[in-house]
Design a protein around this motif. Structure first.
Motif, mmCIF file in Angstrom:
data_model
loop_
_atom_site.group_PDB
_atom_site.id
_atom_site.type_symbol
_atom_site.label_atom_id
_atom_site.label_comp_id
_atom_site.label_asym_id
_atom_site.label_seq_id
_atom_site.Cartn_x
_atom_site.Cartn_y
_atom_site.Cartn_z
ATOM 1 N N TRP A 50 0.815 -1.214 0.000
ATOM 2 C CA TRP A 50 0.000 0.000 0.000
ATOM 3 C C TRP A 50 0.854 1.271 0.000
ATOM 4 C CZ3 TRP A 50 -4.145 2.417 -1.233
ATOM 5 C CH2 TRP A 50 -4.378 3.686 -0.719
ATOM 6 N N LEU A 51 1.686 1.450 1.022
ATOM 7 C CA LEU A 51 2.420 2.708 1.164
ATOM 8 C C LEU A 51 3.418 2.918 0.037
ATOM 9 C CD1 LEU A 51 3.226 5.256 2.761
ATOM 10 C CD2 LEU A 51 4.864 3.826 4.009
ATOM 11 N N ASN A 52 4.263 1.915 -0.212
ATOM 12 C CA ASN A 52 5.407 2.114 -1.108
ATOM 13 C C ASN A 52 5.073 2.018 -2.588
ATOM 14 O OD1 ASN A 52 7.091 2.619 1.021
ATOM 15 N ND2 ASN A 52 7.962 0.564 1.097
ATOM 16 N N THR A 53 3.842 1.678 -2.923
ATOM 17 C CA THR A 53 3.445 1.741 -4.339
ATOM 18 C C THR A 53 2.188 2.597 -4.483
ATOM 19 O OG1 THR A 53 2.161 -0.355 -4.319
ATOM 20 C CG2 THR A 53 4.502 -0.480 -4.853
ATOM 21 N N HIS A 54 1.064 2.132 -3.969
ATOM 22 C CA HIS A 54 -0.205 2.853 -4.158
ATOM 23 C C HIS A 54 -0.144 4.290 -3.656
ATOM 24 C CE1 HIS A 54 -3.143 -0.344 -5.371
ATOM 25 N NE2 HIS A 54 -2.140 -1.119 -4.958
ATOM 26 N N GLN B 235 14.014 4.182 -3.768
ATOM 27 C CA GLN B 235 13.028 3.307 -4.419
ATOM 28 C C GLN B 235 13.590 2.719 -5.709
ATOM 29 O OE1 GLN B 235 10.435 2.857 -2.245
ATOM 30 N NE2 GLN B 235 11.725 4.356 -1.189
ATOM 31 N N ALA B 236 14.711 3.248 -6.181
ATOM 32 C CA ALA B 236 15.401 2.635 -7.318
ATOM 33 C C ALA B 236 15.897 1.259 -6.889
ATOM 34 C CB ALA B 236 16.571 3.511 -7.761
ATOM 35 N N LEU B 237 15.694 0.246 -7.708
ATOM 36 C CA LEU B 237 16.067 -1.108 -7.300
ATOM 37 C C LEU B 237 17.544 -1.232 -6.942
ATOM 38 C CD1 LEU B 237 15.388 -4.049 -6.788
ATOM 39 C CD2 LEU B 237 15.678 -4.483 -9.240
ATOM 40 N N PRO B 238 18.493 -0.729 -7.750
ATOM 41 C CA PRO B 238 19.898 -0.857 -7.337
ATOM 42 C C PRO B 238 20.167 -0.206 -5.984
ATOM 43 C CG PRO B 238 19.754 -0.274 -9.659
ATOM 44 C CD PRO B 238 18.372 -0.141 -9.101
ATOM 45 N N ALA B 239 19.603 0.978 -5.751
ATOM 46 C CA ALA B 239 19.814 1.665 -4.473
ATOM 47 C C ALA B 239 19.203 0.875 -3.329
ATOM 48 C CB ALA B 239 19.221 3.070 -4.529
ATOM 49 N N ASP B 240 18.037 0.291 -3.560
ATOM 50 C CA ASP B 240 17.376 -0.514 -2.530
ATOM 51 C C ASP B 240 18.212 -1.739 -2.165
ATOM 52 O OD1 ASP B 240 15.101 -1.673 -0.950
ATOM 53 O OD2 ASP B 240 15.122 -3.112 -2.615
ATOM 54 N N LEU C 23 7.667 -3.013 -9.531
ATOM 55 C CA LEU C 23 7.642 -3.198 -8.083
ATOM 56 C C LEU C 23 6.248 -3.559 -7.607
ATOM 57 C CD1 LEU C 23 9.064 -3.134 -5.357
ATOM 58 C CD2 LEU C 23 8.573 -0.682 -5.222
ATOM 59 N N HIS C 24 5.235 -2.855 -8.127
ATOM 60 C CA HIS C 24 3.874 -3.193 -7.721
ATOM 61 C C HIS C 24 3.502 -4.608 -8.137
ATOM 62 C CE1 HIS C 24 -0.571 -3.367 -8.269
ATOM 63 N NE2 HIS C 24 -0.505 -2.906 -7.028
ATOM 64 N N ALA C 25 3.884 -5.011 -9.335
ATOM 65 C CA ALA C 25 3.590 -6.373 -9.777
ATOM 66 C C ALA C 25 4.221 -7.398 -8.839
ATOM 67 C CB ALA C 25 4.084 -6.578 -11.206
ATOM 68 N N ALA C 26 5.456 -7.131 -8.416
ATOM 69 C CA ALA C 26 6.180 -8.083 -7.572
ATOM 70 C C ALA C 26 5.543 -8.250 -6.207
ATOM 71 C CB ALA C 26 7.636 -7.633 -7.414
#
Length: 882
Positions: free
Chosen positions: A539-543, A618-623, A728-731
């Motif tokens: 919820w928070l990190n995508t929606h 929120q960038a995948l490499p940074a995460d 990210l939302h799909a995952a």
């Protein structure tokens, strides 16, 4: 009976003559020749079975008969009118023909109409048009195509917008061609139209918004509670304060509640008409799908009846076979519970989809993937650990950097929150390694749900929930899989928070009472992970974080702007699904509060986590770097090396991320060859300023926001937005039913604490561990409720548009971006092939696991043109659309 249409057409022509519609007034003084431009308009009429306006189709025909039809008026992009501040000259209005003879379908479908424009050659090239709808009802305008503009050729307008009757607007509805312009490059005749359209979309910040309003504006989350019903129904306002920061939502302008002027009143529970701009609502096909599957949930209208049914069983699953029955046989109605009793709760039209024709079985669900091949494999330690890398919440696990695990909570308030796990607890199970060796070689990992929960745990446990904060330690084995080493369960100190936590450490065991206790310890950890997944990862990190972007983009970036064209597909349906969530899922007493352990503290708890949200992370490499799941290494793609080579979410995700980044780089470089163009783009700078100061206003002073001074800033920003809204939302969304559809695997609530030796509960755990397990986790009623919900959320719509696809190939007229987009689609198809290869390679044990469920949550599905939808467990939609 067939009705002849010619009298209607004849009357229309007579009226046109009397009204002077064919009189070329305004063109007689122009030098040159008037040409006929043939056009095609594709739209969807309002369905004749639309229950909101049953007579719409008939009344539209009456309006046509009276000469009140649909007209289009072309606007020149090359010649301005001196009398109107050099705004583009207007051609003569042309009326849409054949409306009366074209019947609206029972289901929404495209209808093509011809239109003929008189266009004087001195007017140059049309760049926009004004449309006026004088009908009784609205229609969905898809495209307008001018077939052969003199000296130019065809011109395409991609509209995709609802057009309401003209009297509903205080301005003219305008649509631009598929040309793309930076503000500084906009043809002068179109400049004012561009500016006025943006001003219309911003609204005036007042008034209650109606369905035909096209206003994008911000509001706090002040509509979750119903304080007029009493304190139990009140919820704090999220956003606008340091105590409860939150991203903004779309404004509706509804009246405030009587008892709390800060809170917005709510609509009736079953209403789906919560305001969002009409173009942000689900399309007809998706709405039909959504309602059809939402019928299975039913909980909003039949909670009392459902609960009474469950209570008679009573409200427990006694065996795991009882749980399996809801997939294999459905829930049998208890003796004496008739269909009439159920039908008294809700209309028969809503319930008949859910009950067999003989009415004997109720609420039968599809078999979740996690138990399709093996009904018991989910209980293994290997599968418990694997799902942290390839399940529905693979974004929390991190590489341990220190031992014992520390806490970031303020010691002055919460005391010593350092973990109590010792070397003696874990080293006997570490395959000969010491803790220090494992730390040095990146072999210790942690699933940490301690700090997020401790501040709320005392209050959470005053409800029916009885749970812990948890830390789970894991070891990376030589075969690339993880095995749990210990689970620590923590409670606030009974003498006060400042005394620290009371911890209990559990280690793996297979048999006897120790094995039963270990299974419960894993369940408590899974409860934490389920709640944090739903509230934070999902919820928070995508929606929630994307909604302000939808609003800012529509308010500040014209449809002519290249970044609007780039991002708009990734915002489809997001505002509406979020509005529905506030209406029936995350509101006070909503489904989420009833099925996830933080209960009424759920959204408040997510607000605390938002305090530490960082856009750039929120960038995948940074995460991955932040979580220690990767280390910098220039010899690897993306400049980093995974510390777990077989980490399916990260392996597939990095390929998707790279493809998105390449596409965004090529696209932005075409329109912004220099950094100066980024800095001088007035709309872009206004967009970014508003997003920071308004959309995410509670974090506006944070230093990590990109400056938006360079093309690199723009590329980074757009890549993050597209990644979050799509992959990210799909995952974190579409794995819900495959893994959590079987609630024992992903329980969402624990109802009693770990049994202590010498208690009746401990004896029960010894004698019948399965029954004790089921009495601890999510109840039967909550299971039916939760499974109903996630079945809806895990389904792909039949009209889904996936990453790398578009609903119209003519979305821009620029060839290079179109070619770059085509390369992007081909790259995604190549990634699909590699994912399939990896899933079939037995070396990668984490890709299927003991449950034999291949990891396909980041399978793009670009090559599948069927768009069948359903519980496919694969596919990356363009947007957060469910």
């Amino acid at each position: 009976m067939k009705v002849c249409a010619w009298p209607f057409e004849m009357m229309g022509k007579i009226l046109e003559l009397f009204c002077g519609r064919n009189n070329p007034k305004g063109l007689e003084n122009e030098v040159g020749e008037t040409k006929k431009i043939q056009g095609t308009v594709v739209l969807i009429k309002k369905s004749i079975l639309d229950f909101n306006d049953f007579h719409a189709s008939f009344l539209d025909k009456v309006h046509e008969f009276l000469g009140k039809g649909v007209s289009l008026q072309l606007i020149s992009a090359s010649h301005g009118d001196p009398d109107k501040g050099l705004q583009g000259k207007l051609g003569k209005a042309a009326r849409l023909g054949q409306w009366i003879t074209t019947i609206a379908g029972i289901t929404a479908e495209d209808t093509a109409f011809s239109v003929t424009f008189d266009w004087h050659e001195s007017m140059g090239v049309p760049g926009a048009f004004i449309i006026k709808n004088h009908h009784h009802s609205q229609f969905y305008l898809k495209t307008v195509t001018l077939e052969d503009v003199p000296g130019h050729g065809p011109i395409h307008f991609v509209c995709n917008s609802w057009v309401y009757p003209a009297h509903r607007y205080r301005y003219s509805r305008i649509f631009f061609s598929n040309k793309t312009y930076l503000p500084c490059n906009t043809p002068e005749p179109l400049r004012k139209y561009r500016e006025e359209e943006l001003a219309n979309l911003r609204g005036n910040g007042t008034d209650m918004l109606k369905e035909w309003d096209r206003v994008y504006d911000y509001a706090y989350y002040n509509d979750l509670g119903s304080p007029d019903k009493g304190k139990d129904h009140a919820r704090p306002v999220l956003g606008g304060s340091k105590e409860y920061p939150y991203p903004r939502r779309g404004r509706t302008g509804r009246a405030r509640t009587r008892k709390d002027a800060k809170c917005e009143s709510r609509l009736p529970l079953l209403s789906l008409n919560i305001y969002v701009p009409r173009d942000e609502r689900f399309g007809n096909l998706k709405m039909s799908d959504f309602i059809a599957y939402a019928l299975k949930s039913l909980v909003q209208v039949m909670v009392p009846e459902l609960k009474s049914i469950c209570d008679k069983t009573p409200n427990e699953f006694d065996t795991f076979q009882d749980v399996l029955n809801i997939y294999e046989n459905g829930i049998k109605l208890p003796h004496g519970t008739t269909l009439k009793k159920v039908r008294d709760c809700i209309p028969w039209e809503m319930i008949k989809e859910l009950v067999r024709t003989d009415g004997e079985r109720f609420l039968k669900f599809p078999m979740p993937d996690v138990i399709k091949e093996d009904k018991l494999a989910w209980r293994t330690d290997e599968e418990f650990a694997r799902e942290m890398l390839a399940g529905l919440n693979p974004v929390i696990i991190r590489c341990l950097q220190e031992f014992p695990p520390a806490s970031k909570l303020d010691r002055k308030i919460y005391g010593n929150q350092t973990s109590s796990i010792t070397r003696e607890d874990v080293e006997p199970n570490m395959n000969g390694l010491t803790v220090d060796q494992a730390l040095e070689n990146h072999k210790l990992f942690i699933l940490d749900h301690h700090d997020a929960l401790i501040p709320y745990l005392r209050r959470i446990n005053t409800t029916s929930t009885k749970t812990y904060a948890s830390r789970t330690l894991l070891l990376l084995k030589d075969d690339g899989t993880l095995k749990p080493l210990a689970i620590e369960l923590s409670l606030p100190h009974p003498q006060g928070d400042h005394h620290g936590a009371v911890n209990q450490v559990y280690t793996p065991a297979e048999n006897g009472i120790e094995g039963a206790v270990w299974q419960l310890a894993k369940a408590y950890a899974a409860v934490n992970d389920s709640g944090c997944h739903q509230l934070i990862s999902h919820w928070l990190n995508t929606h929630a974080v994307i909604e302000p972007l939808v609003i800012a983009t529509n308010r500040q970036l014209s449809v002519l702007h290249p970044i609007h064209k780039l991002l708009h597909p990734h915002f489809r349906d997001t505002m509406y699904i979020n509005a529905l969530a506030r209406q029936i899922l995350i509101n006070a007493g909503g489904v989420l509060e009833k099925t996830v352990f933080p209960a009424k503290f759920a959204l408040e708890m997510s607000s605390m986590v938002y305090k530490s949200w960082v856009f750039t992370q929120q960038a995948l490499p940074a995460d991955l770097l932040k979580r220690g799941m990767a280390v910098p290494d220039s010899s690897y793609p993306n400049g980093l090396r995974l510390v777990i080579e077989d980490y399916p979410f990260a392996v597939d995700g990095l390929e998707i991320w790279s493809a998105i980044e390449t596409w965004v780089t090529e696209y932005c470089s075409f329109y912004y060859p220099t950094d100066d163009l980024v800095q001088s783009d007035s709309e872009l700078q206004s967009w970014w300023t508003e997003l920071r100061n308004e959309g995410h206003g509670d974090l506006k002073d944070e230093p990590w926001w990109p400056e938006m001074h360079t093309r690199a800033d723009l590329i980074q920003t757009c890549t993050i937005i597209i990644w979050v809204a799509s992959a990210l939302h799909a995952a974190v969304n579409f794995g819900q039913y495959p893994y959590a559809g079987y609630l024992p695997n992903r329980p969402t609530i624990s109802r009693r604490f770990m049994p202590e030796a010498g208690t009746p509960e401990y004896v029960e755990l010894e004698v019948d561990p399965d029954r004790a397990f089921l009495k601890t986790i999510t109840s039967q009623f909550q299971t039916l409720l939760g499974v109903s919900l996630i079945e809806i959320l895990s389904r792909h719509s039949t009209d889904e548009i996936y990453l790398g696809q578009t609903d119209n190939p003519l979305w821009t007229s620029d060839a290079e971006p179109l070619e770059a987009f085509e390369r992007f689609g081909k790259k995604l198809i190549e990634i699909e092939d590699r994912i399939t290869e990896r899933n079939n390679d037995e070396r990668w044990k984490n890709r299927n696991g003991p449950v034999k469920v291949p990891y396909t949550l980041l399978f793009p599905n670009t090559s599948d043109k069927s768009r069948a939808g359903g519980l496919t467990s694969k596919g990356i939609p363009n947007s957060i659309s469910i």
